[in-house]
Design an enzyme around this catalytic site. Structure first.
Site, PDB file in Angstrom:
ATOM      1  N   ARG A  11      12.128  -4.740  47.316  1.00 21.31           N
ATOM      2  CA  ARG A  11      11.807  -4.191  48.164  1.00 21.31           C
ATOM      3  C   ARG A  11      10.409  -3.724  48.272  1.00 21.31           C
ATOM      4  NH1 ARG A  11      14.119   1.139  45.954  1.00 21.31           N
ATOM      5  NH2 ARG A  11      13.037   2.659  47.581  1.00 21.31           N
ATOM      6  N   SER A  13       8.418  -1.061  48.131  1.00 22.95           N
ATOM      7  CA  SER A  13       6.995   0.036  47.576  1.00 22.95           C
ATOM      8  C   SER A  13       6.402  -0.701  46.544  1.00 22.95           C
ATOM      9  CB  SER A  13       7.936   1.061  47.857  1.00 22.95           C
ATOM     10  OG  SER A  13       8.614   0.355  45.939  1.00 22.95           O
ATOM     11  N   LYS A  85      18.257   2.324  37.613  1.00 25.55           N
ATOM     12  CA  LYS A  85      18.974   3.659  38.219  1.00 25.55           C
ATOM     13  C   LYS A  85      19.282   4.185  39.998  1.00 25.55           C
ATOM     14  CE  LYS A  85      15.305   6.850  38.743  1.00 25.55           C
ATOM     15  NZ  LYS A  85      14.113   7.809  38.645  1.00 25.55           N
ATOM     16  N   ASP A  86      18.736   2.407  40.418  1.00 26.96           N
ATOM     17  CA  ASP A  86      19.180   2.586  41.700  1.00 26.96           C
ATOM     18  C   ASP A  86      20.183   1.619  41.767  1.00 26.96           C
ATOM     19  OD1 ASP A  86      16.199   4.404  42.090  1.00 26.96           O
ATOM     20  OD2 ASP A  86      15.533   2.580  43.331  1.00 26.96           O
ATOM     21  N   ALA A 130      14.386  15.081  45.553  1.00 27.21           N
ATOM     22  CA  ALA A 130      14.972  13.601  45.997  1.00 27.21           C
ATOM     23  C   ALA A 130      16.082  13.834  45.158  1.00 27.21           C
ATOM     24  CB  ALA A 130      14.560  12.184  46.934  1.00 27.21           C
ATOM     25  N   SER A 131      15.711  13.907  43.746  1.00 28.93           N
ATOM     26  CA  SER A 131      16.968  14.293  42.712  1.00 28.93           C
ATOM     27  C   SER A 131      18.143  14.885  42.278  1.00 28.93           C
ATOM     28  CB  SER A 131      16.510  13.299  41.503  1.00 28.93           C
ATOM     29  OG  SER A 131      17.219  13.496  40.213  1.00 28.93           O
ATOM     30  N   LEU A 132      19.361  14.953  42.813  1.00 25.95           N
ATOM     31  CA  LEU A 132      20.031  15.896  42.787  1.00 25.95           C
ATOM     32  C   LEU A 132      20.411  16.309  41.160  1.00 25.95           C
ATOM     33  CD1 LEU A 132      23.380  15.883  44.566  1.00 25.95           C
ATOM     34  CD2 LEU A 132      21.681  16.513  45.270  1.00 25.95           C
ATOM     35  N   ARG A 133      19.921  15.332  39.886  1.00 30.53           N
ATOM     36  CA  ARG A 133      19.594  16.099  38.596  1.00 30.53           C
ATOM     37  C   ARG A 133      18.575  16.470  38.301  1.00 30.53           C
ATOM     38  NH1 ARG A 133      16.845  13.604  34.922  1.00 30.53           N
ATOM     39  NH2 ARG A 133      15.784  11.770  36.460  1.00 30.53           N
ATOM     40  N   ARG A 134      17.685  15.986  38.915  1.00 33.73           N
ATOM     41  CA  ARG A 134      16.324  17.091  38.628  1.00 33.73           C
ATOM     42  C   ARG A 134      16.687  18.258  39.161  1.00 33.73           C
ATOM     43  NH1 ARG A 134      13.109  11.943  40.049  1.00 33.73           N
ATOM     44  NH2 ARG A 134      12.702  10.779  38.275  1.00 33.73           N
ATOM     45  N   ARG A 151      12.130  13.602  49.276  1.00 32.27           N
ATOM     46  CA  ARG A 151      12.053  11.501  49.274  1.00 32.27           C
ATOM     47  C   ARG A 151      11.030  11.246  49.682  1.00 32.27           C
ATOM     48  NH1 ARG A 151      16.000   8.943  51.666  1.00 32.27           N
ATOM     49  NH2 ARG A 151      15.061   7.405  50.216  1.00 32.27           N
ATOM     50  N   GLY A 152      10.569   9.783  49.748  1.00 30.31           N
ATOM     51  CA  GLY A 152       9.933   8.495  49.541  1.00 30.31           C
ATOM     52  C   GLY A 152       9.568   8.583  48.759  1.00 30.31           C
ATOM     53  N   VAL A 154       6.102   7.207  46.175  1.00 27.57           N
ATOM     54  CA  VAL A 154       5.853   7.940  45.122  1.00 27.57           C
ATOM     55  C   VAL A 154       4.566   8.118  45.682  1.00 27.57           C
ATOM     56  CG1 VAL A 154       4.154   8.237  43.051  1.00 27.57           C
ATOM     57  CG2 VAL A 154       5.817   6.928  42.855  1.00 27.57           C
ATOM     58  N   THR A 156       3.635   8.673  48.570  1.00 33.66           N
ATOM     59  CA  THR A 156       4.224   9.724  49.747  1.00 33.66           C
ATOM     60  C   THR A 156       4.711  11.376  49.268  1.00 33.66           C
ATOM     61  OG1 THR A 156       5.115   8.129  51.407  1.00 33.66           O
ATOM     62  CG2 THR A 156       5.589  10.248  51.316  1.00 33.66           C
ATOM     63  N   ARG A 157       5.803  11.246  47.709  1.00 36.25           N
ATOM     64  CA  ARG A 157       6.160  12.516  47.369  1.00 36.25           C
ATOM     65  C   ARG A 157       4.197  13.128  47.194  1.00 36.25           C
ATOM     66  NH1 ARG A 157      11.376  11.212  43.963  1.00 36.25           N
ATOM     67  NH2 ARG A 157      11.786   8.874  45.211  1.00 36.25           N
ATOM     68  N   CYS A 244      24.684   9.519  43.728  1.00 37.92           N
ATOM     69  CA  CYS A 244      23.980  10.575  44.304  1.00 37.92           C
ATOM     70  C   CYS A 244      24.110  11.976  44.998  1.00 37.92           C
ATOM     71  CB  CYS A 244      22.825   9.425  45.679  1.00 37.92           C
ATOM     72  SG  CYS A 244      21.662   8.167  44.647  1.00 37.92           S
TER      73      CYS A 244
END
Length: 309
Positions: A11, A13, A85-86, A130-134, A151-152, A154, A156-157, A244
């Site tokens: 990717r 990024s 993790k992705d 953006a993480s459901l776990r977090r 989301r976005g 690093v 961007t966030r 996710c």
């Protein structure tokens, strides 16, 4: 060894590129190859292009890998570099995770605008993630907080945080370290009370099954301890149908051929959770993770998973 450059998919990024560059550097050092023997091919994925919605609503983790894996399967790429993790637990036919770099720090980093610690946020403060776990772990520790989707990339966030769209956010400490942003976190969260995502902090390399030349190239940089730990964590995920859409945490450590694993599942609102611990030979990492997943599923009961939708 082939004479034309190896084509590495990634990717675009800054973090993804940093991971691809690290992989290239390790391969150059391991094999004594010049930089021009590696061509980094940047691809845009659907997950990168759609940043205004939760991954759970638009298809999950595979959105970060589909375009890259299509070119890998067709032979346009020799291998691809990913954040472990992705990666979905089920890969396209003919592809596998052929190497893992030594794992970085697994912990999550808290970044607060006006306070340094998660527990110090004022009642009703807004946290973006953006993480459901977090999100679930934040709600478990601080049910009074307002948790919104962030989301976005690093930067961007961090930009959204600086603009005041939230009072705090959380990011993987490993990613911040790879980007040289060690001054950004205001708190590094304890992995026991705030356990990481399965495979967090680990870079993996995906290639075609049976491509002996590429596998020989990558074998030189494969870290066995990271491979075992991630195999256990992915086994745990796969047994629980982790995606996710599901708040799942898990972290394995390997020392002297022995593996220890801690896992957690939560309801999205953080009000209920179950934990499990197991250990055994690192050579049986995948089985240990799967067994832990089965055990925690039985412990939680069928009604627990109804909230996962």
């Amino acid at each position: 060894m082939q004479t034309k450059p190896f084509r590495i998919g990634t990717r675009g990024s800054p973090l993804a590129l940093a991971q691809a560059y690290e992989t290239r550097s390790r391969l150059m050092a391991a094999h004594g190859l010049p930089e021009d023997m590696f061509e980094i091919v940047v691809l845009s994925t659907k997950g990168d292009r759609i940043t205004d919605r939760s991954l759970a609503l638009i298809g999950g983790k595979g959105l970060f890998t589909e375009e890259i894996e299509a070119q890998l399967s067709s032979g346009e790429l020799d291998f691809a570099v990913h954040s472990s993790k992705d990666m979905p637990t089920k890969l396209p036919e003919g592809l596998h995770l052929s190497a893992f770099l030594p794992r970085e720090d697994v912990r999550d980093a808290f970044i607060g605008r006006s306070v340094a610690r998660l527990l110090d946020l004022p009642q009703g403060a807004t946290v973006g993630s953006a993480s459901l776990r977090r999100q679930a772990l934040i709600r478990r520790l601080r049910p009074d907080l307002n948790v919104i989707v962030f989301r976005g990339q690093v930067d961007t966030r961090l930009g959204k945080l600086a603009e005041g769209q939230a009072d705090a956010t959380l990011l993987a400490y490993a990613g911040l370290k790879r980007l040289g942003k060690l001054d950004v976190p205001t708190e590094i969260l304890d992995p026991v009370s705030f356990p990481p995502a399965p495979a967090q902090g680990a870079i993996c390399i995906e290639s075609r099954i049976g491509d002996k030349g590429t596998e020989s190239l990558l074998a030189a940089i494969d870290d066995r301890a990271t491979r075992a730990a991630v195999s256990c964590e992915r086994g745990f995920l796969a047994t629980l149908d982790g995606s996710c859409r599901t708040p799942i945490a898990g972290y394995a450590t390997v020392e002297g051929g022995h593996l220890q694993f801690r896992g957690m599942i939560l309801t999205p609102d953080g009000s209920r959770f179950h934990e499990i611990e197991t250990s055994g030979p690192a050579s049986e990492a995948g089985r240990l993770g799967e067994t832990a997943g089965q055990a925690i599923r039985e412990k939680a009961g069928a009604d627990f998973f109804e909230s996962w939708g």
